[in-house]
Motif scaffolding. Structure first.
Motif, PDB file in Angstrom:
ATOM      1  N   GLN A  74       0.804  -1.215   0.000  1.00 27.94           N
ATOM      2  CA  GLN A  74       0.000   0.000   0.000  1.00 27.94           C
ATOM      3  C   GLN A  74       0.845   1.276   0.000  1.00 27.94           C
ATOM      4  O   GLN A  74       0.604   2.201  -0.771  1.00 27.94           O
ATOM      5  N   MET A 124       1.417   4.276  -2.804  1.00 23.08           N
ATOM      6  CA  MET A 124       1.094   5.696  -2.594  1.00 23.08           C
ATOM      7  C   MET A 124       2.267   6.592  -2.965  1.00 23.08           C
ATOM      8  O   MET A 124       2.077   7.684  -3.495  1.00 23.08           O
ATOM      9  N   LEU A 147       2.372   9.515  -5.705  1.00 25.42           N
ATOM     10  CA  LEU A 147       2.946  10.845  -5.486  1.00 25.42           C
ATOM     11  C   LEU A 147       3.909  11.214  -6.607  1.00 25.42           C
ATOM     12  O   LEU A 147       3.893  12.339  -7.113  1.00 25.42           O
ATOM     13  N   MET A 177      -0.326  20.327  -4.241  1.00 25.47           N
ATOM     14  CA  MET A 177      -0.377  18.928  -4.661  1.00 25.47           C
ATOM     15  C   MET A 177       0.012  18.001  -3.517  1.00 25.47           C
ATOM     16  O   MET A 177      -0.642  16.998  -3.262  1.00 25.47           O
ATOM     17  N   TYR A 178       1.065  18.376  -2.806  1.00 20.12           N
ATOM     18  CA  TYR A 178       1.579  17.538  -1.728  1.00 20.12           C
ATOM     19  C   TYR A 178       0.568  17.439  -0.581  1.00 20.12           C
ATOM     20  O   TYR A 178       0.336  16.361  -0.033  1.00 20.12           O
ATOM     21  N   TRP A 213      -2.166  15.110  -1.553  1.00 22.61           N
ATOM     22  CA  TRP A 213      -1.688  13.729  -1.464  1.00 22.61           C
ATOM     23  C   TRP A 213      -1.645  13.254  -0.007  1.00 22.61           C
ATOM     24  O   TRP A 213      -2.083  12.149   0.314  1.00 22.61           O
ATOM     25  N   ARG A 218      -5.178  12.552   1.140  1.00 22.52           N
ATOM     26  CA  ARG A 218      -5.662  11.285   0.562  1.00 22.52           C
ATOM     27  C   ARG A 218      -5.031  10.103   1.291  1.00 22.52           C
ATOM     28  O   ARG A 218      -5.712   9.143   1.625  1.00 22.52           O
ATOM     29  N   ALA A 219      -3.736  10.208   1.551  1.00 19.88           N
ATOM     30  CA  ALA A 219      -3.025   9.136   2.258  1.00 19.88           C
ATOM     31  C   ALA A 219      -3.628   8.934   3.649  1.00 19.88           C
ATOM     32  O   ALA A 219      -3.875   7.798   4.067  1.00 19.88           O
ATOM     33  N   GLU A 222      -6.999   7.177   3.398  1.00 22.81           N
ATOM     34  CA  GLU A 222      -6.852   5.774   3.022  1.00 22.81           C
ATOM     35  C   GLU A 222      -6.355   4.924   4.188  1.00 22.81           C
ATOM     36  O   GLU A 222      -6.854   3.832   4.445  1.00 22.81           O
ATOM     37  N   ILE A 223      -5.387   5.469   4.929  1.00 22.03           N
ATOM     38  CA  ILE A 223      -4.804   4.725   6.047  1.00 22.03           C
ATOM     39  C   ILE A 223      -5.795   4.636   7.212  1.00 22.03           C
ATOM     40  O   ILE A 223      -5.949   3.587   7.823  1.00 22.03           O
ATOM     41  N   HIS A 271      -8.390   2.078   6.304  1.00 17.79           N
ATOM     42  CA  HIS A 271      -7.786   0.764   6.388  1.00 17.79           C
ATOM     43  C   HIS A 271      -7.753   0.250   7.834  1.00 17.79           C
ATOM     44  O   HIS A 271      -7.955  -0.921   8.104  1.00 17.79           O
TER      45      HIS A 271
END
Lengths: 181, 181
Positions: free
Chosen positions: A142, A146, A150, B157-158, B161, B164-165, B168-169, B172
DNA sequence: TCTACCATGTAATCTGTTACATGATTGC
DNA sequence: GCAATCATGTAACAGATTACATGGTAGA
């Protein structure tokens, strides 16, 4: 860097050349380990007891001479300690093109456009490669996936910026011939 | 790096502390010059004849002791030669957080989320600062402004990201308690 | 056979980083 | 007077880069 080596040995026992290749291929944009750096790092990690040699393939067996490394319990503990640390420094982008770009106002526009086009060609190729490789990451990996996403975002954003810069500079050229901003 | 110093002295005669401050403040995400690095670099540039001291402010006049540097003709020539070179290396992102992120699968999720939130806080603050500073760049400094725009794009952008990370985590975590990807 | 690549390693050099040391100036 | 910042500098160390050296293996 030593913690990258400890991290990668969690995944699999590897020898020096493969460790470097793996890091370079999959995470090369985040760090690069130098070929002249990996063997001294491995040696010092062995000296510190954080990794150990599990086997040396001499040419009794087939395949080339190489040493296979594994992570020790001390190595896992040290890695866990590091992983919990809050990083002290923020992101820095190192790019010899961008250091030049800042000073393009002191050079000539034709040369600037030439260098920008070279960069666009490089990152368009890289983008194709990255798009092709994204589906390779399974549900098991995972976090590397990611990171790959990026890389793709960064690549896409950077290309868009380069193209905007090119249009702006090319436009500037026709408006004010010879002048520089 | 020596070419950044030569570049910045095109704009204005400056002393060491200001050169570093200027680079750090405006282009810090592209490079950072270390305080312990700038004076040796200035010294070697003087030795090479690429820059020269135009004045030393001792406390006869008011203001602190400092040396004012200017670029020489040889310095301009060497800078022009460098500016035309095609860079041999591509972009590398150095970030101690990202090196950890890759291996978050070998650590615990709570700690990962903690570190991610720290990063989000840092870059949200940086984004506010960067948005506020963008309009400061005039039409005269076209290229530095474009670099600032790149910094803003990268920052935006960072952050997306990172968020989003995080989602997702966190997702999970609730699906598969204790498991790691 | 020859080339390309796999694989390990060393030495020299160049950057980068951290930590220190010194002292002046500015503003509270 | 004191703290923060301006300003220059050095020393020790850590990390990265380049170049070199060695030899095995795989495939055209």
């Amino acid at each position: 860097m030593k913690y990258s080596v400890l991290g990668i040995l969690h995944y699999k026992d590897l020898h020096g050349y493969r460790i470097r290749e793996h890091l370079e291929r999959h995470f090369g944009f985040v760090w690069s380990i130098n070929p002249g750096q990996i063997y001294p790092v491995l040696k010092s990690l062995v000296d510190e007891g954080l990794i150990a040699i599990v086997g040396i393939n001499q040419n009794e067996n087939k395949g080339p001479y190489r040493k296979l490394y594994t992570i020790t319990e001390a190595g896992r503990a040290e890695f866990q300690r590091w992983l919990k640390e809050s990083p002290k420094k923020t992101m820095v982008v190192r790019d010899p093109f961008l250091t030049r770009f800042i000073f393009f106002g002191y050079g000539d526009i034709e040369n600037s456009l030439k260098l920008i086009n070279e960069q666009i060609a490089i990152y368009e190729e890289q983008l194709i490669y990255r798009k092709a490789n994204l589906p390779r990451w399974s549900k098991q990996s995972q976090y590397p996936r990611m990171i790959a996403e990026l890389g793709l975002s960064l690549n896409t954003m950077y290309l868009e910026w380069l193209k905007r810069a090119r249009e702006e500079i090319a436009g500037h050229k026709s408006e004010l011939p010879g002048a520089q901003g």
